[in-house]
Design a protein around this motif. Structure first.
Motif, short mmCIF file in Angstrom:
data_model
loop_
_atom_site.label_atom_id
_atom_site.label_comp_id
_atom_site.label_asym_id
_atom_site.label_seq_id
_atom_site.Cartn_x
_atom_site.Cartn_y
_atom_site.Cartn_z
N LEU A 150 0.83 -1.21 0.00
CA LEU A 150 0.00 0.00 0.00
C LEU A 150 0.86 1.27 0.00
CD1 LEU A 150 -2.87 1.27 0.25
CD2 LEU A 150 -2.57 1.16 2.73
N GLN A 151 0.52 2.19 -0.87
CA GLN A 151 1.18 3.49 -0.90
C GLN A 151 0.14 4.58 -0.75
OE1 GLN A 151 3.17 2.99 -4.77
NE2 GLN A 151 5.06 3.47 -3.67
N LEU A 152 0.55 5.68 -0.13
CA LEU A 152 -0.35 6.80 0.09
C LEU A 152 0.26 8.09 -0.43
CD1 LEU A 152 -1.49 6.48 3.82
CD2 LEU A 152 -2.86 6.02 1.79
N CYS A 153 -0.59 9.01 -0.76
CA CYS A 153 -0.13 10.35 -1.14
C CYS A 153 -1.20 11.33 -0.70
CB CYS A 153 0.08 10.40 -2.64
SG CYS A 153 0.38 12.05 -3.26
N LYS A 154 -0.79 12.29 0.13
CA LYS A 154 -1.76 13.29 0.58
C LYS A 154 -1.82 14.44 -0.42
CE LYS A 154 -0.37 13.46 4.97
NZ LYS A 154 -0.20 14.01 6.34
N ASP A 185 -8.16 20.21 8.71
CA ASP A 185 -8.90 19.48 9.74
C ASP A 185 -10.14 18.79 9.20
OD1 ASP A 185 -7.09 20.01 11.61
OD2 ASP A 185 -8.22 21.62 12.61
N ASP A 186 -10.90 19.50 8.38
CA ASP A 186 -12.18 18.92 7.97
C ASP A 186 -12.23 18.62 6.48
OD1 ASP A 186 -12.23 21.42 6.98
OD2 ASP A 186 -14.16 22.01 7.82
N ASP A 187 -11.09 18.63 5.85
CA ASP A 187 -11.09 18.35 4.42
C ASP A 187 -9.75 17.79 3.97
OD1 ASP A 187 -12.43 18.51 1.84
OD2 ASP A 187 -10.96 20.05 1.34
N LYS A 188 -9.70 16.47 3.91
CA LYS A 188 -8.47 15.84 3.47
C LYS A 188 -8.74 15.12 2.16
CE LYS A 188 -7.24 14.34 8.18
NZ LYS A 188 -7.24 15.65 8.73
N MET A 189 -7.74 15.13 1.30
CA MET A 189 -7.85 14.30 0.12
C MET A 189 -6.59 13.47 0.01
SD MET A 189 -9.23 15.06 -3.62
CE MET A 189 -8.29 16.42 -4.05
N LEU A 190 -6.77 12.18 -0.13
CA LEU A 190 -5.60 11.34 -0.27
C LEU A 190 -5.76 10.31 -1.36
CD1 LEU A 190 -6.07 8.61 2.08
CD2 LEU A 190 -5.99 10.71 3.36
N ILE A 210 -5.92 2.06 -7.88
CA ILE A 210 -5.63 3.44 -7.47
C ILE A 210 -6.95 4.14 -7.18
CG2 ILE A 210 -4.63 5.65 -8.14
CD1 ILE A 210 -2.67 4.16 -9.87
N CYS A 211 -7.03 4.73 -6.00
CA CYS A 211 -8.25 5.42 -5.58
C CYS A 211 -7.90 6.80 -5.08
CB CYS A 211 -8.93 4.68 -4.43
SG CYS A 211 -9.47 3.05 -4.84
N VAL A 212 -8.88 7.68 -5.12
CA VAL A 212 -8.72 8.97 -4.46
C VAL A 212 -9.87 9.07 -3.46
CG1 VAL A 212 -9.93 10.14 -6.36
CG2 VAL A 212 -8.50 11.47 -4.81
N ALA A 213 -9.54 9.53 -2.25
CA ALA A 213 -10.56 9.59 -1.20
C ALA A 213 -10.65 10.99 -0.62
CB ALA A 213 -10.21 8.60 -0.09
N ALA A 214 -11.86 11.42 -0.35
CA ALA A 214 -12.11 12.65 0.39
C ALA A 214 -12.58 12.26 1.78
CB ALA A 214 -13.16 13.51 -0.31
N VAL A 215 -11.99 12.86 2.79
CA VAL A 215 -12.25 12.47 4.18
C VAL A 215 -12.46 13.73 5.00
CG1 VAL A 215 -11.39 11.13 6.13
CG2 VAL A 215 -10.60 10.58 3.84
N ASP A 216 -13.46 13.72 5.89
CA ASP A 216 -13.63 14.92 6.71
C ASP A 216 -13.39 14.68 8.19
OD1 ASP A 216 -15.90 13.72 7.60
OD2 ASP A 216 -17.27 15.29 6.98
#
Ligand SMILES: [Zn+2]
Lengths: 185, 212
Positions: free
Chosen positions: B113-117, B122-127, B187-193
């Motif tokens: 698994l690899q990640l990239c921010k 605080d309330d808006d992350k995309m990775l 490969i995915c892109v995720a939005a996280v709050d």
């Protein structure tokens, strides 16, 4: 063109078609006079300053002028089409402003209940009509809808405010939305 | 939890209301570009939005005048449901992120698994997540919402298969453990709050270091 049966809505669609087909400046003036005060008011209710609201309204109306040839009255009413343009401008502006700034905006509708109970039931205006429809919904469904559309709150902000899990907030929005939509159509 | 491969309609209400943070807007925009069903859902949400706006009050216009139609630059401002054709996501990065996939800085985050921010507040992350074929991701819960859009490959979660263009919609009711299919990397892109909560001890220890 689909006739809505409401003169104002049909007039807006005719004006938008006249702009799209003939670049009619006269139609543009009339459409501006019909729509701009509502757009500005909506944006101010969302916490934008007068200046900001006017800027976004102007940008949106310029988009309306430029894109009017893409308007298809069989797909949507003029106001739905214009609404989509306004909210895209709003999303664009917000992208450039931090969340914190937006959260600190002083002027927002005080609470969802203000919006629902503001209009007199005897008033035949579109506002009263929407408020009547919202009153038909259980509070637990109308409240998160008003918080979303009128106050511009995210699911998380709504969940924090009413103290419920996100999943519950989402399903209340979904169910309230479905019922409101059935009543509108 | 939603078992479909589309976001809950509640997301399109919020999108239409302009009440989402940038990462969520971006992910939904990308999905809307490939999904006519959700474009229809958005149009319905815009119809209700129009009721709110045009059923609202009129602001005093004072000195506010109509802009000269000759003014202004032409921006890319198409309406999501205004077009019928379905695009593909191969240009996702160039189009939405403004950089090419090859230009991303990946960090290793465990086996396969690899990640990239891409953005982090605080309330808006995309990775971005990039997982080798067959990778089993750590089991985790969410404190907030998470939307995951598949850009390449596919993964299973619970009984659902998520393929290119699909969105998985997870929130605080979801405990999930994605498993990448065997035939391709994913490969995915995720939005996280909100922060993710991993359930395994090892992952909980590693979480602060990964900063997710
Ligand atoms: Zn969809």
């Amino acid at each position: 063109m689909q006739q809505s049966g409401e003169p104002e809505i049909d007039q807006e669609s005719s004006l938008l078609l006249a702009i799209g087909n003939n670049q009619s400046q006269q139609a543009y003036v009339e459409l501006f006079e019909l729509m701009a005060p509502k757009i500005k008011s909506f944006l101010m209710g969302r916490g934008s300053s007068v200046d900001e609201s006017e800027n976004v309204t102007q940008d949106a109306m310029l988009s309306v002028w430029r894109k009017a040839d893409l308007f298809d009255p069989n797909k949507a009413s003029a106001r739905t089409w214009v609404y989509a343009i306004v909210r895209n401008r709003l999303i664009d502006v917000q992208r450039k402003t931090s969340r914190v700034d937006r959260g600190n905006k002083k002027y927002r509708y005080q609470s969802g209940n203000d919006f629902i109970s503001n209009g007199g039931v005897n008033d035949a205006s579109a506002q009263a009509q929407l408020q009547r429809l919202l009153q038909e919904l259980p509070d637990e469904q109308s409240q998160p809808l008003v918080m979303s559309y009128v106050q511009g709150m995210s699911h998380k902000e709504i969940a924090n405010k009413i103290g419920l899990p996100l999943g519950t907030v989402k399903s209340r929005i979904r169910m309230g939305f479905q019922r409101l939509q059935e009543m509108v159509n | 939890m939603s078992t479909s491969n589309h976001p809950d309609q509640a997301w399109f209400v919020s999108y239409a209301a302009g009440s989402l943070t940038p990462s969520f807007n971006l992910l939904l925009q990308a999905h809307l570009a490939v999904c006519s069903q959700c474009r229809c859902g958005l149009k319905k949400a815009d119809e209700i939005g129009a009721q709110f706006m045009f059923g609202g009050e009129e602001a005093p216009m004072d000195n506010f005048e109509m802009p000269n139609p000759q003014l202004g630059v032409n921006q890319n401002e198409s309406i999501e449901w205004g077009k019928d054709e379905v695009t593909d996501l191969s240009q996702f990065f160039d189009h939405y992120i403004g950089t090419h996939l090859d230009g991303l800085q990946w960090m290793n985050a465990g086996k396969g698994l690899q990640l990239c921010k891409l953005s982090d507040s605080d309330d808006d992350k995309m990775l971005m997540l990039r997982a080798a074929p067959g990778t089993v991701l750590p089991k985790h819960r969410h404190n907030g919402s998470e939307l995951t859009l598949v850009l390449k490959g596919a993964y299973f979660c619970e009984d659902a298969l998520f393929k290119v263009g699909d969105i998985e919609d997870a929130d605080d009711t979801t405990l999930h453990q994605p498993v990448v299919t065997n035939d391709s990397e994913c490969i995915c892109v995720a939005a996280v709050d909100g922060p993710l909560r991993f359930s395994g001890l090892l992952q909980r220890v590693a979480q602060p270091f990964l900063g997710i």
